[in-house]
Structures are given as structure tokens and as C-alpha cells.
Design a protein around this motif. Structure first.
Motif, PDB file in Angstrom:
ATOM      1  N   TRP A   1       0.832  -1.210   0.000  1.00 42.62           N
ATOM      2  CA  TRP A   1       0.000   0.000   0.000  1.00 42.62           C
ATOM      3  C   TRP A   1       0.864   1.256   0.000  1.00 42.62           C
ATOM      4  O   TRP A   1       0.593   2.217  -0.733  1.00 42.62           O
TER       5      TRP A   1
ATOM      6  N   MET B   1       2.318   1.817  -3.293  1.00 46.92           N
ATOM      7  CA  MET B   1       1.303   2.316  -4.220  1.00 46.92           C
ATOM      8  C   MET B   1       1.091   3.815  -4.074  1.00 46.92           C
ATOM      9  O   MET B   1       0.306   4.409  -4.832  1.00 46.92           O
TER      10      MET B   1
ATOM     11  N   PHE C   1      -8.777   2.196  -1.016  1.00 48.60           N
ATOM     12  CA  PHE C   1      -8.431   1.010  -1.799  1.00 48.60           C
ATOM     13  C   PHE C   1      -9.213  -0.175  -1.261  1.00 48.60           C
ATOM     14  O   PHE C   1      -9.720  -0.150  -0.127  1.00 48.60           O
TER      15      PHE C   1
ATOM     16  N   PRO D   1      -7.959   1.028  -7.013  1.00 51.11           N
ATOM     17  CA  PRO D   1      -6.742   0.414  -6.475  1.00 51.11           C
ATOM     18  C   PRO D   1      -7.088  -0.745  -5.544  1.00 51.11           C
ATOM     19  O   PRO D   1      -8.025  -0.661  -4.752  1.00 51.11           O
TER      20      PRO D   1
ATOM     21  N   ILE E   1      -5.565  -4.426  -3.316  1.00 55.43           N
ATOM     22  CA  ILE E   1      -4.602  -5.426  -2.860  1.00 55.43           C
ATOM     23  C   ILE E   1      -5.388  -6.732  -2.743  1.00 55.43           C
ATOM     24  O   ILE E   1      -6.364  -6.814  -2.009  1.00 55.43           O
TER      25      ILE E   1
ATOM     26  N   GLY F   1      -2.157  -1.385  -7.877  1.00 63.03           N
ATOM     27  CA  GLY F   1      -2.206  -2.301  -6.753  1.00 63.03           C
ATOM     28  C   GLY F   1      -1.373  -3.535  -6.981  1.00 63.03           C
ATOM     29  O   GLY F   1      -0.482  -3.561  -7.840  1.00 63.03           O
TER      30      GLY F   1
END
Length: 363
Positions: free
Chosen positions: A70, A73, A79, A146, A148, A227
Motif C-alpha cells: 500500500w 502504491m 483502496f 486500487p 490489494i 495495486g
């Protein structure tokens, strides 16, 4: 005979033999009788144990890896933290607990879980009480902006097709009926241009279309929206031939056709092909690495030592046993059988665990 087995026999009588992929999809995901739709299969009381169930250290390190990603990013203000196949929610709970120390991380995230099993959704809701996760039936709806993405032991449960080389060429492996009306494997001739792979007679080629589609879909999204993603599973670093379909019940291997709906069905993941799919879709590829190398690079040994300093004798032994199981080679552990691969937006730097970059030790 299981209820699902009787239904499969009727289906084959009506429609003909089933491709391996359809058999797997029904055995695992049938809406009423599918394996994952009707039970919690995890832990000692279930049929298998995953790394998050073995030790909190696994999820904690994945959490700190996610926080590092993160920050790489650019620490976006919003996100999605997405898990594909979240099991009981144990991994996500450990990820969230470990990342409370990271300023701004929790304020920025929203938790999204891709899960089709109502039984497991209920388990996840209990484990993640207070988190307010959003559930999805498919990967596509979980990805927005975005992201993860975490996936531990997901790809191995996705259906694939199998092909067997004979003296007459490639034949598709199917599930049909034997002379007594029971389930049995059989072969059907494949069109001449369908497979152009040279192999000796008896070779088995597996085509994991579902897993490749998931990896490519995640990779395309990351390449466009930013991401990263982490896939952890058991399988091979390099492509090869071989039959990897297996069934497990009560922590022991069983016949895949014996009790469909009552045993877990899995395959080994071809990480080389997964990586190729990710690159073709536009993402950057990190790894694959063995689970042992990945976890040690993230600081598993240091984390175990820190926890042991605060533990009593029984707890220290449990930590040591879990440490060994996560990284030991061969059948004793998960260290070399399990592999780890990460995908990311092409502009991101190398990620921890794949370049010997260690995460800072946490207390």
C-alpha cells in the motif's frame, strides 16, 4: 452412495460423460450438495489445514506485506483489500490485526471477500465481526479501483480439464459410467488441431482455464487501476506433464470418484503458466518463490523469536512446531511444495519476499 453421486450418475446417463472440469465444479460447488457449499472443511475437525490455521504468524506477515505494498502504491486514500476464497476469515483477521500499527492503512481500506459458500460466509462474518466486509460471488465485482488482492489455496480448487496421450493421439479424460453403473474415468478422442504438444504415450496434460482466467482478470485490473496481488498455493515452478487431481477427506487421500461432495478435490498449480497469463494481461510478475524462502525473507524467524520471548513453555513449543510446518521441506511441511507469486502494476518497485527485501520487525 452420496446424494451428489446419485445425481451425477443420472446426469451422465442423460447427457453423456462429463469433462473433468465440470465434474470438479459440481463436486465442489453444486448449490445443494457441493463440498464447499455444505460444510466448514478446515482444521483438525475438517479435511485439511491451511497455513493461516497453523499459525497467526503467517497472516501477520502477509498483513505487513500488504501494508508495505500500500505504501509503495503511494498510500491511496481509498483502496479495496480483497481476499479470494477466504476460508473461515482467519487470514483476513490476522492481516487486519497486524496492520493496526500502520498509520492510515485501516482508514483507507474496505474489505471485500469473494466467497460462494453460505456456510463459509457465516464463518467469515463471525470471525470478522465489526469489520463490515462486502461479499461477492465473482472476482469481477470485487475489483474496483486500487486493490490489494490475497489468495491462499484458491487456484488449486479451480476446475481444470485433462488430456491423455495414447497411440492414437490426445484424448480428453472424462467421467462416465462403468459396466455396473458407477462413476469411472474414460477417454474421448480430441480433434487433431486441439492440442499440438509432443509427449510420450500415457502422458497427462492439464488445462487450467479457470485458474488462468482468474489470474489474468486480476492482472488486467492491477495494470489498469493499480495495486498488487499475492497468490499462495501448492504446485510447480515450471510447467510439466502429469495427473495432479487428488481428493482428500479427514486429512487422508481418497479416490476422487468415491464420494463426490464429501471430499475435497484439488490440483497442483502450474505457476509458470500463471505467470505467463499475468504478464500477457499487463501486470508485473514477482516470483514465484517457495513458501519457505518467501516467509523467511519477510522475517518469519524473527517473528517466531519475538513471540517466543513472551510465551510460556507450551506456547513456545507450539510456535516452534508451527514455524517448522510452515517452512519444512517434503511431506513434513509446506516449505517447498507451496509456492508464492505476486502481481503488481508495472510501475511499482520490487516487492518484499522476492528480492530478499525484509520487512521491518514488529513487536
Amino acid at each position: 452412495m452420496t446424494t451428489l453421486k446419485a445425481e451425477l450418475i443420472r446426469l451422465i446417463r442423460d447427457e453423456g460423460p462429463l469433462p473433468i472440469s465440470r465434474f470438479m465444479a459440481l463436486a465442489l460447488g453444486h448449490p445443494r450438495h457441493g463440498y464447499y457449499m455444505t460444510r466448514d472443511p478446515f482444521g483438525q475437525e475438517g479435511d485439511f489445514t491451511t497455513a493461516p490455521e497453523i499459525s497467526q504468524m503467517f497472516g501477520e506477515l502477509i498483513g505487513l506485506w500488504s501494508a508495505h505494498l500500500w505504501q509503495a502504491m503511494g498510500a491511496p486514500a481509498r483502496f479495496r483489500l480483497v481476499e479470494l476464497g477466504p476460508g473461515r476469515g482467519t487470514l483476513m483477521a490476522d492481516v487486519l490485526r497486524a496492520t493496526r500499527i500502520v498509520p492510515g492503512f485501516h482508514a483507507a481500506l474496505s474489505v471485500h471477500l469473494v466467497e460462494t459458500s453460505p456456510v463459509l460466509r457465516a464463518k467469515q462474518a463471525a470471525t470478522l465481526s465489526g469489520t463490515e466486509p462486502v461479499w461477492h460471488d465473482a472476482v469481477a465485482t470485487a475489483l474496483d479501483g486500487p486493490a490489494i488482492v490475497l489468495a491462499n489455496e484458491l487456484l488449486d480448487a479451480l476446475p481444470l480439464d485433462q488430456f491423455v496421450m495414447t497411440a492414437e493421439g490426445w484424448h480428453e479424460r472424462l467421467v462416465g459410467l462403468d459396466d455396473h453403473g458407477g462413476l469411472a474415468f474414460g477417454l474421448a478422442l480430441v480433434g487433431e488441431d486441439s492440442l499440438k504438444i509432443a509427449a510420450p504415450a500415457g502422458s497427462v496434460f492439464e488445462q487450467p482455464f479457470a485458474a488462468l482466467d482468474v489470474v489474468a482478470e486480476v492482472a488486467r485490473h492491477l495494470a489498469n487501476a493499480g495495486g498488487g496481488a499475492l497468490f499462495i498455493d501448492y504446485g510447480s515452478m515450471h510447467s510439466g506433464l502429469g495427473d495432479t487431481l487428488q481428493a482428500m477427506k479427514r486429512h487422508a487421500f481418497v479416490d476422487p470418484l468415491a464420494e463426490p461432495g464429501e471430499a475435497d478435490l484439488t490440483v497442483h498449480v502450474d505457476f509458470e503458466r500463471m505467470g505467463q497469463a499475468a504478464l500477457k494481461a499487463g501486470a508485473a510478475l514477482h516470483g514465484p518463490a517457495s513458501q519457505r524462502d518467501f516467509l523467511l525473507a519477510l522475517g518469519l524467524a524473527q517473528r517466531a523469536q519475538t513471540l517466543s520471548q513472551k510465551a510460556d513453555t507450551a506456547q513456545r513449543q507450539a510456535i516452534s512446531d508451527a514455524f517448522d510446518r510452515l517452512i519444512a521441506p517434503g511431506e513434513a511441511g509446506m516449505g517447498d511444495l507451496f509456492k508464492v507469486v505476486a502481481l503488481s502494476h508495472p510501475a511499482l518497485p520490487p516487492l518484499p519476499g522476492f528480492d530478499l527485501h525484509r520487512l521491518p520487525e514488529q513487536g
